[in-house]
Design a protein around this motif. Structure first.
Motif, PDB file in Angstrom:
ATOM      1  N   ALA A   1      41.773  35.205  30.005  1.00  0.00           N
ATOM      2  CA  ALA A   1      41.509  36.409  30.796  1.00  0.00           C
ATOM      3  C   ALA A   1      40.017  36.564  31.089  1.00  0.00           C
ATOM      4  CB  ALA A   1      42.045  37.639  30.062  1.00  0.00           C
ATOM      5  N   ARG A   2      39.177  36.296  30.085  1.00  0.00           N
ATOM      6  CA  ARG A   2      37.714  36.393  30.304  1.00  0.00           C
ATOM      7  C   ARG A   2      37.255  35.363  31.325  1.00  0.00           C
ATOM      8  NH1 ARG A   2      37.758  37.059  24.608  1.00  0.00           N
ATOM      9  NH2 ARG A   2      37.260  34.839  24.333  1.00  0.00           N
TER      10      ARG A   2
ATOM     11  N   MET B   1      41.153  43.711  42.893  1.00  0.00           N
ATOM     12  CA  MET B   1      41.081  42.243  42.868  1.00  0.00           C
ATOM     13  C   MET B   1      42.448  41.686  42.518  1.00  0.00           C
ATOM     14  SD  MET B   1      37.438  41.273  41.080  1.00  0.00           S
ATOM     15  CE  MET B   1      37.850  41.996  39.498  1.00  0.00           C
TER      16      MET B   1
ATOM     17  N   ALA C   1      36.486  34.926  39.054  1.00  0.00           N
ATOM     18  CA  ALA C   1      36.637  35.823  40.199  1.00  0.00           C
ATOM     19  C   ALA C   1      35.291  36.425  40.604  1.00  0.00           C
ATOM     20  CB  ALA C   1      37.634  36.926  39.866  1.00  0.00           C
ATOM     21  N   GLY C   2      34.406  36.577  39.636  1.00  0.00           N
ATOM     22  CA  GLY C   2      33.104  37.149  39.942  1.00  0.00           C
ATOM     23  C   GLY C   2      32.151  36.191  40.611  1.00  0.00           C
TER      24      GLY C   2
ATOM     25  N   GLN D   1      41.221  36.446  44.678  1.00  0.00           N
ATOM     26  CA  GLN D   1      39.921  36.235  44.038  1.00  0.00           C
ATOM     27  C   GLN D   1      39.928  35.015  43.109  1.00  0.00           C
ATOM     28  OE1 GLN D   1      40.917  39.609  44.724  1.00  0.00           O
ATOM     29  NE2 GLN D   1      39.472  39.099  46.354  1.00  0.00           N
TER      30      GLN D   1
ATOM     31  N   GLU E   1      42.788  43.358  32.364  1.00  0.00           N
ATOM     32  CA  GLU E   1      41.417  43.143  32.827  1.00  0.00           C
ATOM     33  C   GLU E   1      41.173  43.787  34.194  1.00  0.00           C
ATOM     34  OE1 GLU E   1      38.665  41.501  31.615  1.00  0.00           O
ATOM     35  OE2 GLU E   1      39.637  41.316  29.654  1.00  0.00           O
ATOM     36  N   GLY E   2      42.209  44.456  34.753  1.00  0.00           N
ATOM     37  CA  GLY E   2      42.044  45.146  36.015  1.00  0.00           C
ATOM     38  C   GLY E   2      42.468  44.373  37.244  1.00  0.00           C
ATOM     39  N   PHE E   3      43.104  43.210  37.051  1.00  0.00           N
ATOM     40  CA  PHE E   3      43.558  42.397  38.182  1.00  0.00           C
ATOM     41  C   PHE E   3      44.969  42.799  38.606  1.00  0.00           C
ATOM     42  CE2 PHE E   3      40.477  39.404  36.264  1.00  0.00           C
ATOM     43  CZ  PHE E   3      39.711  39.117  37.382  1.00  0.00           C
TER      44      PHE E   3
ATOM     45  N   ARG F   1      38.161  36.426  34.853  1.00  0.00           N
ATOM     46  CA  ARG F   1      37.235  37.461  35.336  1.00  0.00           C
ATOM     47  C   ARG F   1      35.911  36.828  35.748  1.00  0.00           C
ATOM     48  NH1 ARG F   1      36.064  42.411  35.983  1.00  0.00           N
ATOM     49  NH2 ARG F   1      38.128  43.150  35.400  1.00  0.00           N
ATOM     50  N   GLN F   2      35.406  35.897  34.936  1.00  0.00           N
ATOM     51  CA  GLN F   2      34.160  35.222  35.282  1.00  0.00           C
ATOM     52  C   GLN F   2      34.318  34.431  36.581  1.00  0.00           C
ATOM     53  OE1 GLN F   2      32.892  32.370  32.379  1.00  0.00           O
ATOM     54  NE2 GLN F   2      30.930  31.953  33.376  1.00  0.00           N
TER      55      GLN F   2
ATOM     56  N   LEU G   1      45.922  39.666  32.327  1.00  0.00           N
ATOM     57  CA  LEU G   1      45.084  39.827  33.515  1.00  0.00           C
ATOM     58  C   LEU G   1      45.127  41.254  34.053  1.00  0.00           C
ATOM     59  CD1 LEU G   1      45.774  36.468  35.432  1.00  0.00           C
ATOM     60  CD2 LEU G   1      43.828  37.063  33.972  1.00  0.00           C
TER      61      LEU G   1
END
Length: 469
Positions: free
Chosen positions: A109-110, A1, A116-117, A46, A23-25, A113-114, A20
């Motif tokens: 960051a949270r 992502m 992008a989901g 994303q 967080e895996g981005f 992620r929310q 970020l």
């Protein structure tokens, strides 16, 4: 992502990128609107995280171009312009979230992620940008929380309960929710539950029919009906009599009201915003406030912070009030840095209302256009000296201290002294009469119109002196 980050401050960009990536981005960073548009045309992301003020324009004003390219792209907006106007503009774009600077990097960051989901463009349906002239002022973290809460209730009719000490600006929150929300074309009707006699409050709220009681010589339309299509603001709700609380609860539960002495059920089309300076939970425990009504009103609580918890805002508030004072015909003044620092150290037990009145008096009484710390200290000493101490002899002592502090020029002492001592005199008379202007005018031996004119000139608000039950 992958996330596209548009931020021209490299130090901030580095911190956001690190958070970020943790967080895996994958993060693609650029520093301008032109670069942003080029990258969006070439790749799919994303989420978009963007600053507002960029070297080549306003990041909010160009969001429509982003929407045209990627209608479903979640957008998170960052801004150092921490005003209610910026928060509302960000919300009106349909942004997923808005973060004033400085922000909590973990929360950002949270949120990304929310966002992008979700794969959605935003949580709030976009509308045309709203105008300036917003009533609330503040850049502190506490006020940013207030601004963000306001933006969350603009497009719905959830009941709002505004909590805070006297003078913090609870009515301004209600006005902002109405004036910026989808009911802004309707009326805004405010009623002070503490200022209406207990025997009349049901008639004021719900109306009455002709002949419903002695003195009811004609039908009266209540506040609920007057606010149809708009907002009803119930101020000082914690002081509402228990019987009226019961009727209010029934109205909120049924969505209808019935005029006193009437049989017709009138369907409500009104948003309710209530406010109180009381902690309602102890009032519930003491049997003075209905618990079920509390939960009906406390759907979205907004806590207005006292001024002591937002000292970073005192400077901007003071300058804001000086501008308003000039717009209302008082001399145009400016604060020196030392004066602003002195203001920020004062207790301001009356909160923003006390600060506003003090600034207006400064604008009226200051001898120089640039207000320095000495001018502020002088007025603080004058007002402390003029506070009632229970003995008439203290007036002479206060005059002596005032003369020693002010050192007025020869030939101006009477005018200067009258300006300094008339205000506390009027204030004490208003306090003694519970804010009743007719009784205050009679006690002073002047007519009511003269009193009103002088109260306006002295920046005295009679509502401050109304006795609360």
């Amino acid at each position: 992502m992958s996330v596209l980050l548009v931020e021209d401050d490299l130090s901030i960009a580095i911190v956001i990128t690190a958070a970020l990536e943790a967080e895996g981005f994958g993060v693609v960073h650029c520093q301008s609107i032109a670069e942003r548009d080029r990258l969006l045309e070439a790749e799919t992301y994303q989420a978009l995280v963007t600053d507002v003020m960029l070297p080549d324009g306003d990041g909010i004003e160009t969001i429509n171009r982003v929407r045209a390219l990627h209608p479903g792209l979640p957008i998170v907006i960052l801004s150092a312009q921490n005003t209610l106007d910026t928060a509302v503009r960000a919300t009106d774009t349909g942004a997923f979230e808005y973060f004033p600077k400085p922000f909590d990097i973990d929360e950002l960051a949270r949120t990304v992620r929310q966002a992008a989901g979700t794969g959605q463009g935003g949580t709030i349906e976009g509308e045309e940008p709203l105008g300036d002239g917003l009533p609330l002022v503040g850049r502190s973290a506490a006020m940013q929380t207030v601004f963000r809460m306001i933006t969350r209730v603009l497009r719905n009719d959830l009941t709002v309960l505004v909590l805070g000490e006297s003078g913090t600006g609870k009515e301004l929150v209600a006005e902002a929710v109405h004036n910026l929300g989808h009911r802004r074309e309707g009326p805004f009707v405010a009623v002070n539950a503490a200022a209406i006699p207990a025997e009349l409050i049901e008639s004021e709220l719900f109306g009455h029919e002709k002949g419903a009681f002695t003195g009811a010589v004609a039908r009266h339309i209540g506040k609920f009906e007057q606010a149809a299509g708009g907002t009803l603001f119930l101020d000082e709700i914690g002081d509402m009599p228990m019987q009226a609380q019961t009727r209010l609860l029934r109205a909120l539960q049924s969505g209808t009201v019935r005029r006193v002495g009437g049989q017709e059920e009138i369907r409500l089309d009104v948003r309710i915003i209530a406010a109180t300076n009381k902690d309602l939970e102890p009032e519930i425990a003491a049997g003075r406030f209905r618990e079920d009504l509390y939960y009906r009103l406390n759907v979205v609580p907004i806590h207005m912070p006292p001024l002591r918890d937002r000292r970073d805002d005192i400077d901007v508030l003071a300058r804001h009030f000086l501008q308003h004072a000039a717009n209302e015909g008082l001399p145009r003044r400016q604060l020196t840095a030392e004066a602003a620092e002195l203001l920020s150290r004062q207790p301001w037990r009356g909160n923003v209302r006390e600060l506003k009145n003090f600034i207006y008096r400064l604008a009226l009484l200051a001898r120089e256009d640039a207000i320095d710390s000495e001018s502020i200290q002088s007025l603080l000493i004058t007002e402390a000296a003029a506070e009632p101490e229970g003995e008439i002899g203290n007036i002479a002592e206060a005059v002596c201290r005032w003369l020693a502090t002010e050192r007025p020029a020869s030939g101006t002492i009477y005018q200067a002294a009258a300006a300094a001592f008339e205000r506390p005199l009027f204030a004490e008379v208003l306090r003694a009469t519970g804010g009743n202007q007719l009784r205050a005018a009679q006690a002073l031996g002047i007519n009511r119109n003269t009193l009103r004119k002088r109260l306006s000139e002295l920046a005295l608000d009679p509502e401050e002196f109304v006795r609360r039950s």
